[in-house]
Design an enzyme around this catalytic site. Structure first.
Site, PDB file in Angstrom:
ATOM      1  N   VAL A  82      -5.554   2.468  -1.727  1.00 16.65           N
ATOM      2  CA  VAL A  82      -4.306   2.235  -1.076  1.00 16.65           C
ATOM      3  C   VAL A  82      -3.834   0.949  -1.232  1.00 16.65           C
ATOM      4  O   VAL A  82      -4.316  -0.046  -0.436  1.00 16.65           O
ATOM      5  CB  VAL A  82      -3.963   2.932   0.141  1.00 16.65           C
ATOM      6  CG1 VAL A  82      -2.696   2.793   1.004  1.00 16.65           C
ATOM      7  CG2 VAL A  82      -4.496   4.433   0.233  1.00 16.65           C
ATOM      8  N   LYS A  83      -2.576   0.577  -1.734  1.00 17.73           N
ATOM      9  CA  LYS A  83      -2.099  -0.873  -1.846  1.00 17.73           C
ATOM     10  C   LYS A  83      -1.063  -1.083  -0.653  1.00 17.73           C
ATOM     11  O   LYS A  83      -0.178  -0.388  -0.288  1.00 17.73           O
ATOM     12  CB  LYS A  83      -1.324  -0.871  -3.198  1.00 17.73           C
ATOM     13  CG  LYS A  83      -2.266  -1.041  -4.457  1.00 17.73           C
ATOM     14  CD  LYS A  83      -1.397  -1.290  -5.696  1.00 17.73           C
ATOM     15  CE  LYS A  83      -1.239  -2.736  -5.792  1.00 17.73           C
ATOM     16  NZ  LYS A  83      -0.421  -2.900  -7.199  1.00 17.73           N
ATOM     17  N   LEU A  84      -1.186  -2.111   0.180  1.00 20.84           N
ATOM     18  CA  LEU A  84      -0.695  -2.443   1.260  1.00 20.84           C
ATOM     19  C   LEU A  84       0.065  -3.725   0.968  1.00 20.84           C
ATOM     20  O   LEU A  84      -0.688  -4.634   0.381  1.00 20.84           O
ATOM     21  CB  LEU A  84      -1.337  -2.461   2.656  1.00 20.84           C
ATOM     22  CG  LEU A  84      -2.112  -1.238   2.889  1.00 20.84           C
ATOM     23  CD1 LEU A  84      -3.117  -1.328   3.981  1.00 20.84           C
ATOM     24  CD2 LEU A  84      -0.817  -0.070   3.368  1.00 20.84           C
TER      25      LEU A  84
END
Length: 218
Positions: A82-84
């Site tokens: 998951v890219k944050l």
């Protein structure tokens, strides 16, 4: 250093994966929008091709919403990372996921300073993505950023891995490897450039021509 393909194009991903050139894939909202396909459906297709990390970015802007979205993305495939964004809310989400859902890997993106990267690592991110090309675009040294982050992480024995992102050409990739980046995420065109050299092509042609002139059977 290993390579991730920075793409949401299924044909490119399949070619790069089947050719043994990449260890995973990174996507972002701009790349996905360019394909004009359902985001989650596209991720399922990519996960069916690539047996490696697949970075998928949240669109939410609050930590609570990012966490909800992250859990939905993670259910698509165990390979989803998951890219944050490296914002206060993004790091809060990274900390919560690292504490409560450690099986959900995170990649903190849009990193432009060493301190952003260090804060992300301390928050529990599995990866950080410093953007090389975008810093070069405004007259700064993007590779110096990669160098600083790699040195800080090594000095403090941090397990967070560095993904050199926004790679624009083969020299970026070469120097990122020399600086110790764990990964470089590259567009398909740059990945193909890494493989090519005119002397390699000329050598293949020369060998074939010499063999054909010999009259020996293949």
């Amino acid at each position: 250093m290993r390579f991730f393909l920075d793409s949401a194009n299924v044909a490119e991903i399949r070619e790069a994966w089947e050719g043994g050139l990449i260890a995973g894939v990174t996507t972002n909202p701009s790349l996905v929008a360019g394909e004009g396909k359902d985001f989650h459906g596209l991720l399922k297709v990519i996960a069916g091709i690539v047996d490696g990390p697949i970075s998928a970015e949240v669109l939410a802007t609050t930590a609570e919403s990012m966490i909800v979205e992250a859990r939905v993305l993670a259910r698509i495939s165990p390979n989803i990372v998951v890219k944050l964004p490296v914002t206060a809310e993004g790091l809060k989400a990274a900390r919560t996921l690292a504490t409560e859902n450690p099986q959900v890997a995170t990649n903190v993106t849009l990193v432009f300073t060493p301190m952003q990267a260090l804060l992300a690592a301390r928050a529990g991110a599995d990866y950080v993505s410093p953007f090389v090309g975008r810093l070069d675009d405004i007259g700064q040294d993007g590779l110096k950023l990669v160098d600083d982050i790699c040195r800080i992480f090594a000095l403090h024995d941090l397990s967070c891995r560095v993904i050199a992102a926004s790679i624009r050409h083969p020299v970026h990739a070469l120097k990122a490897a020399l600086l110790g980046a764990h990964f470089a995420t590259v567009p398909f065109a740059v990945l193909r450039q890494l493989l090519k050299h005119p002397l390699t092509d000329a050598g293949v042609e020369r060998f074939l021509a010499d063999w054909n002139k010999s009259g020996l059977p293949r």
